[in-house]
Design a protein around this motif. Structure first.
Motif, PDB file in Angstrom:
ATOM      1  N   ARG A  22       0.807  -1.221   0.000  1.00  0.00           N
ATOM      2  CA  ARG A  22       0.000   0.000   0.000  1.00  0.00           C
ATOM      3  C   ARG A  22       0.844   1.276   0.000  1.00  0.00           C
ATOM      4  O   ARG A  22       0.387   2.324  -0.450  1.00  0.00           O
ATOM      5  CB  ARG A  22      -0.905   0.023   1.249  1.00  0.00           C
ATOM      6  N   ALA A  23       2.044   1.206   0.545  1.00  0.00           N
ATOM      7  CA  ALA A  23       2.884   2.412   0.716  1.00  0.00           C
ATOM      8  C   ALA A  23       3.616   2.737  -0.577  1.00  0.00           C
ATOM      9  O   ALA A  23       4.694   2.214  -0.841  1.00  0.00           O
ATOM     10  CB  ALA A  23       3.872   2.205   1.859  1.00  0.00           C
ATOM     11  N   ARG A  24       3.025   3.607  -1.387  1.00  0.00           N
ATOM     12  CA  ARG A  24       3.613   3.952  -2.687  1.00  0.00           C
ATOM     13  C   ARG A  24       4.127   5.387  -2.742  1.00  0.00           C
ATOM     14  O   ARG A  24       4.636   5.820  -3.774  1.00  0.00           O
ATOM     15  CB  ARG A  24       2.573   3.722  -3.785  1.00  0.00           C
ATOM     16  N   SER A  25       3.952   6.132  -1.652  1.00  0.00           N
ATOM     17  CA  SER A  25       4.433   7.514  -1.610  1.00  0.00           C
ATOM     18  C   SER A  25       4.780   7.853  -0.169  1.00  0.00           C
ATOM     19  O   SER A  25       4.433   7.110   0.768  1.00  0.00           O
ATOM     20  CB  SER A  25       3.350   8.477  -2.121  1.00  0.00           C
ATOM     21  N   ALA A  26       5.465   8.977   0.017  1.00  0.00           N
ATOM     22  CA  ALA A  26       5.788   9.406   1.381  1.00  0.00           C
ATOM     23  C   ALA A  26       4.525   9.656   2.181  1.00  0.00           C
ATOM     24  O   ALA A  26       4.473   9.372   3.384  1.00  0.00           O
ATOM     25  CB  ALA A  26       6.656  10.669   1.329  1.00  0.00           C
ATOM     26  N   ALA A  66       8.946  -1.920   6.318  1.00  0.00           N
ATOM     27  CA  ALA A  66       8.305  -2.371   5.083  1.00  0.00           C
ATOM     28  C   ALA A  66       7.169  -1.453   4.648  1.00  0.00           C
ATOM     29  O   ALA A  66       7.156  -0.957   3.511  1.00  0.00           O
ATOM     30  CB  ALA A  66       7.779  -3.794   5.268  1.00  0.00           C
ATOM     31  N   GLY A  67       6.209  -1.224   5.541  1.00  0.00           N
ATOM     32  CA  GLY A  67       4.994  -0.525   5.119  1.00  0.00           C
ATOM     33  C   GLY A  67       4.710   0.782   5.797  1.00  0.00           C
ATOM     34  O   GLY A  67       3.697   1.423   5.495  1.00  0.00           O
ATOM     35  N   GLY A  68       5.557   1.210   6.742  1.00  0.00           N
ATOM     36  CA  GLY A  68       5.330   2.480   7.400  1.00  0.00           C
ATOM     37  C   GLY A  68       3.979   2.541   8.092  1.00  0.00           C
ATOM     38  O   GLY A  68       3.545   1.576   8.725  1.00  0.00           O
ATOM     39  N   MET A  69       3.283   3.661   7.943  1.00  0.00           N
ATOM     40  CA  MET A  69       2.027   3.875   8.664  1.00  0.00           C
ATOM     41  C   MET A  69       0.925   2.924   8.236  1.00  0.00           C
ATOM     42  O   MET A  69       0.078   2.565   9.049  1.00  0.00           O
ATOM     43  CB  MET A  69       1.563   5.322   8.498  1.00  0.00           C
ATOM     44  N   TRP A  70       0.914   2.492   6.973  1.00  0.00           N
ATOM     45  CA  TRP A  70      -0.119   1.532   6.584  1.00  0.00           C
ATOM     46  C   TRP A  70       0.068   0.205   7.317  1.00  0.00           C
ATOM     47  O   TRP A  70      -0.890  -0.384   7.811  1.00  0.00           O
ATOM     48  CB  TRP A  70      -0.113   1.306   5.070  1.00  0.00           C
ATOM     49  N   SER A  71       1.294  -0.287   7.402  1.00  0.00           N
ATOM     50  CA  SER A  71       1.547  -1.514   8.165  1.00  0.00           C
ATOM     51  C   SER A  71       1.196  -1.317   9.633  1.00  0.00           C
ATOM     52  O   SER A  71       0.538  -2.163  10.260  1.00  0.00           O
ATOM     53  CB  SER A  71       3.022  -1.919   8.055  1.00  0.00           C
ATOM     54  N   ARG A 124      10.917  18.133   2.162  1.00  0.00           N
ATOM     55  CA  ARG A 124      10.351  16.929   2.792  1.00  0.00           C
ATOM     56  C   ARG A 124      11.070  15.690   2.288  1.00  0.00           C
ATOM     57  O   ARG A 124      11.608  15.671   1.172  1.00  0.00           O
ATOM     58  CB  ARG A 124       8.852  16.803   2.490  1.00  0.00           C
ATOM     59  N   SER A 125      11.056  14.655   3.099  1.00  0.00           N
ATOM     60  CA  SER A 125      11.707  13.400   2.730  1.00  0.00           C
ATOM     61  C   SER A 125      10.843  12.629   1.739  1.00  0.00           C
ATOM     62  O   SER A 125       9.616  12.747   1.724  1.00  0.00           O
ATOM     63  CB  SER A 125      11.949  12.546   3.973  1.00  0.00           C
ATOM     64  N   ASP A 126      11.501  11.816   0.901  1.00  0.00           N
ATOM     65  CA  ASP A 126      10.752  10.953  -0.008  1.00  0.00           C
ATOM     66  C   ASP A 126      10.616   9.559   0.601  1.00  0.00           C
ATOM     67  O   ASP A 126      11.082   9.297   1.717  1.00  0.00           O
ATOM     68  CB  ASP A 126      11.407  10.900  -1.387  1.00  0.00           C
ATOM     69  N   LEU A 127       9.984   8.652  -0.123  1.00  0.00           N
ATOM     70  CA  LEU A 127       9.699   7.318   0.402  1.00  0.00           C
ATOM     71  C   LEU A 127      10.975   6.555   0.731  1.00  0.00           C
ATOM     72  O   LEU A 127      11.079   5.925   1.796  1.00  0.00           O
ATOM     73  CB  LEU A 127       8.861   6.536  -0.620  1.00  0.00           C
ATOM     74  N   GLY A 128      11.968   6.592  -0.159  1.00  0.00           N
ATOM     75  CA  GLY A 128      13.211   5.859   0.079  1.00  0.00           C
ATOM     76  C   GLY A 128      13.953   6.356   1.301  1.00  0.00           C
ATOM     77  O   GLY A 128      14.442   5.564   2.119  1.00  0.00           O
ATOM     78  N   GLU A 129      14.055   7.678   1.445  1.00  0.00           N
ATOM     79  CA  GLU A 129      14.728   8.252   2.607  1.00  0.00           C
ATOM     80  C   GLU A 129      14.002   7.876   3.899  1.00  0.00           C
ATOM     81  O   GLU A 129      14.641   7.572   4.917  1.00  0.00           O
ATOM     82  CB  GLU A 129      14.791   9.775   2.469  1.00  0.00           C
ATOM     83  N   SER A 130      12.681   7.876   3.858  1.00  0.00           N
ATOM     84  CA  SER A 130      11.908   7.523   5.050  1.00  0.00           C
ATOM     85  C   SER A 130      12.188   6.092   5.483  1.00  0.00           C
ATOM     86  O   SER A 130      12.342   5.814   6.673  1.00  0.00           O
ATOM     87  CB  SER A 130      10.413   7.707   4.772  1.00  0.00           C
ATOM     88  N   ARG A 131      12.266   5.185   4.522  1.00  0.00           N
ATOM     89  CA  ARG A 131      12.545   3.775   4.859  1.00  0.00           C
ATOM     90  C   ARG A 131      13.946   3.615   5.440  1.00  0.00           C
ATOM     91  O   ARG A 131      14.149   2.873   6.403  1.00  0.00           O
ATOM     92  CB  ARG A 131      12.391   2.900   3.614  1.00  0.00           C
ATOM     93  N   VAL A 132      14.933   4.288   4.853  1.00  0.00           N
ATOM     94  CA  VAL A 132      16.306   4.174   5.348  1.00  0.00           C
ATOM     95  C   VAL A 132      16.399   4.655   6.788  1.00  0.00           C
ATOM     96  O   VAL A 132      17.003   4.002   7.656  1.00  0.00           O
ATOM     97  CB  VAL A 132      17.272   4.964   4.446  1.00  0.00           C
ATOM     98  N   PHE A 133      15.784   5.789   7.088  1.00  0.00           N
ATOM     99  CA  PHE A 133      15.849   6.323   8.448  1.00  0.00           C
ATOM    100  C   PHE A 133      15.072   5.457   9.423  1.00  0.00           C
ATOM    101  O   PHE A 133      15.454   5.334  10.597  1.00  0.00           O
ATOM    102  CB  PHE A 133      15.350   7.768   8.475  1.00  0.00           C
TER     103      PHE A 133
END
Length: 463
Positions: free
Chosen positions: A27-31, A168-173, A348-357
């Protein structure tokens, strides 16, 4: 004694968490999806995720421990959390849901400038990190007492699952796992452990006969402690990044407002239930050396096979939901406000940066959890810093047009120094750091703001 059926129930719970992580990954396709679930949650999911996020290790393991030591007055910690969520829902949620930001620090940056954004980001990220740490420590407590696993192994295994589905999924997970955890917590605490523990202890009349009268005095924990909980948790819950990030997921202002009210009322009942379970545990197993073990010990004493697994899953649900919330909150602040906002100047951070952090912060949480042992003490450190240093500037940003960036910045720096100095001098659990910290923050914030030039009408954003 933990049976094979209990292990099966716990195993199924972990499988559900991993499945939720995979679902969130898709589900997580954007920041926006990753950080705030696309701002699309309806009432049911919103109430579940908000209730689960605030009721973590200190609220479950810690409240039972407070009940074991003090009786029903152990409810006050979670009671103040519930009142804070109600106040957030009724007083602030409508304004917050319309801001369109990701973090507390982003809002402060809009109002006070980049320096305030950076300083507040460091404070809030530290607070959120400690929230994740307290819950991860509590995971080790449950596994140590009941399953016989060393705390370090439990922290790495269960904490590793939290890190995996959060990355993996951020807020959706986290939203899906929070909702499942909310259901498990409700069934395990209210339908299983509370009635069976009280019944095994002889009911309220039997507990009164067995325990000192102070165990049924609502103020036996001490008015000073109750007032400290009020300052720490009532105000702290209104400004925490992990909580605000849930408010940002609501699809509308009414969902955020009324969902906060319902979640807060649930917290009030949860606090009373935890204190009563702790009181029953004192009557059943009066010789515990470590009060934090009361939850797991009373569960093994009163629950049959299957139900024990459910209640242990409920304890894990409580601590894992808050661990994931603190993890994502801290990583969001660092990625969005420190790296993208200040260092890289990307806004603002993008999706990849958010996952790395999220991965980096997750590893840090596991490492710190292996070194820190006091659940309530670690939580107190986090809220001392958050409430003592940031509550006044945040409320000023939202409601006082005369507030200035200089007032906010100096207030944050001075009050943070005061809080840290008093914790080092008088002890981590002393009441004075939060009292003096908030008073210092208020005096410095108002004084410096009045002495410095306010923004012009065209410069000041309308928050």
């Amino acid at each position: 004694m933990v049976s094979a059926l209990d292990y099966l129930v716990i195993g199924l719970y972990f499988a559900a968490m991993i499945a939720a992580g995979y679902w969130g990954l898709r589900r997580a396709r954007s920041a926006d999806d990753y950080l705030v679930a696309g701002r699309r949650l309806g009432p049911l999911l919103y109430i579940g995720t908000l209730g689960a996020v605030v009721l973590g290790g200190a609220s479950t393991i810690g409240t039972v421990a407070l009940g074991y030591e003090n009786g029903v007055s152990g409810m006050w910690l979670v009671f103040m959390i519930g009142l804070g969520i109600i106040a957030l829902g009724l007083l602030l949620s409508t304004r917050l849901s319309r801001l369109g930001v990701y973090t507390v620090s982003e809002m402060l940056g809009l109002r006070y400038g980049p320096s305030a954004r950076l300083i507040s980001a460091i404070i809030v990220a530290s607070y959120a990190l400690m929230i994740a740490v307290t819950s991860t420590i509590a995971i080790g407590t449950v596994f140590d007492v009941v399953l016989g696993l060393p705390p370090a192994v439990a922290i790495l295994v269960a904490g590793g699952v939290v890190v995996a589905y959060s990355v993996a999924g951020g807020m959706w997970s986290i939203t899906l796992t929070d909702f499942l955890q909310f259901c498990v917590m409700t069934a395990g605490i209210f339908l299983a452990l509370l009635p069976l523990a009280v019944a095994r202890a002889g009911g309220l009349s039997g507990m009164r006969a067995e325990l000192p009268a102070s165990y049924f005095d609502l103020a036996s924990i001490g008015w000073g402690t109750i007032f400290t909980y009020f300052l720490l948790f009532f105000f702290g819950l209104m400004i925490g990044q992990d909580i605000w990030q849930r408010v940002f997921t609501a699809r509308s202002a009414p969902v955020a407002r009324w969902g906060g009210l319902v979640a807060g009322l649930y917290c009030l009942l949860y606090g009373l239930a935890g204190a009563l379970i702790g009181t029953a545990a004192r009557a059943l197993v009066p010789d515990l050396q470590v009060a934090d073990n009361a939850f797991a010990r009373v569960a093994t004493e009163v629950l049959p096979a299957g139900l024990l697994g459910l209640v242990l899953a409920a304890a894990l649900a409580a601590v894992m939901s808050t661990a994931s919330a603190g993890l994502l909150a801290s990583s969001t602040i660092l990625a969005n406000d420190v790296y993208a906002g200040i260092i890289a100047r990307e806004g603002r951070s993008d999706l990849g940066e958010s996952r790395v952090f999220t991965l980096i912060v997750g590893v840090a949480v596991l490492a710190i959890s292996l070194a820190v042992q006091d659940v309530v003490g670690a939580l107190t450190i986090a809220y001392n810093l958050l409430t003592g240093a940031l509550f006044v500037p945040i409320i000023g940003a939202l409601f006082w047009r005369r507030a200035t960036g200089a007032g906010a910045l100096v207030s944050m720096l001075v009050s943070s120094a005061v809080v840290v100095a008093l914790m080092l001098w008088q002890g981590l659990l002393a009441n004075s750091p939060i009292y003096v910290g908030m008073l210092t923050s208020l005096v410095v914030f108002v004084g410096v703001s009045l002495l410095t030039r306010p923004q012009t009408a065209g410069d000041a954003p309308r928050l």
